[in-house]
Write a protein that holds these residues in place. Structure first.
Motif, short mmCIF file in Angstrom:
data_model
loop_
_atom_site.label_atom_id
_atom_site.label_comp_id
_atom_site.label_asym_id
_atom_site.label_seq_id
_atom_site.Cartn_x
_atom_site.Cartn_y
_atom_site.Cartn_z
N SER A 255 5.98 -26.65 -33.60
CA SER A 255 5.46 -27.75 -32.79
C SER A 255 5.22 -27.29 -31.36
O SER A 255 4.17 -27.56 -30.77
N LYS A 256 6.18 -26.55 -30.79
CA LYS A 256 6.03 -26.04 -29.43
C LYS A 256 4.91 -25.02 -29.35
O LYS A 256 4.15 -24.99 -28.37
N GLU A 257 4.78 -24.21 -30.36
CA GLU A 257 3.71 -23.21 -30.38
C GLU A 257 2.34 -23.89 -30.46
O GLU A 257 1.39 -23.47 -29.80
N LEU A 258 2.25 -24.95 -31.25
CA LEU A 258 1.01 -25.71 -31.34
C LEU A 258 0.64 -26.30 -29.98
O LEU A 258 -0.50 -26.22 -29.55
N LEU A 259 1.61 -26.88 -29.30
CA LEU A 259 1.37 -27.45 -27.97
C LEU A 259 0.93 -26.37 -26.99
O LEU A 259 0.02 -26.56 -26.18
N ARG A 260 1.58 -25.21 -27.06
CA ARG A 260 1.23 -24.11 -26.17
C ARG A 260 -0.21 -23.66 -26.41
O ARG A 260 -0.99 -23.44 -25.48
N LEU A 261 -0.58 -23.54 -27.68
CA LEU A 261 -1.95 -23.13 -28.02
C LEU A 261 -2.97 -24.17 -27.57
O LEU A 261 -4.05 -23.82 -27.08
N GLN A 262 -2.63 -25.44 -27.72
CA GLN A 262 -3.54 -26.49 -27.27
C GLN A 262 -3.73 -26.43 -25.76
O GLN A 262 -4.84 -26.56 -25.26
#
Length: 113
Positions: A6-13
């Motif tokens: 979830s954190k990685e997805l937010l970072r990528l976004q």
């Protein structure tokens, strides 16, 4: 694991959003540079034409033209500089407002995805 993903997805976004802003800013910078270059060319051409007119006036005119020439040159330079500054300020304001709207729209679009 889900927390990490979830954190990685937010970072990528966020990274994509920043990249989009950078691309938008770079495009706007190139457009401003091109516009400024065009304005400079027009001003240089106008200045050369005015110089030629004044040169011809000096060559054909009497002493009155010669005495007042520097005053006229200073006056015209002040008008041109003032006009350029006002135009640049207005364009900068419009550019900032337009960019703010585009960035805001882009941010809403990214958030909706």
């Amino acid at each position: 694991m889900f927390d990490f993903l979830s954190k990685e997805l937010l970072r990528l976004q966020e990274e994509r959003k920043i990249h989009a802003f950078v691309m938008l800013a770079e495009r706007q910078r190139r457009m401003r540079e091109a516009e400024e270059s065009g304005r400079r060319q027009v001003e240089e051409k106008r200045r050369r034409e005015e110089d030629e007119i004044f040169k011809q006036a000096r060559e054909t005119g009497g002493t009155v033209v010669k005495v007042h020439q520097s005053t006229i040159d200073s006056y015209l330079e002040d008008i041109i500089l003032s006009s350029m500054e006002n135009t640049a300020q207005e364009q900068a304001r419009e550019e900032i407002q337009r960019m703010a709207v585009e960035i805001n729209d882009l941010a809403y679009e990214m958030e909706s995805r």
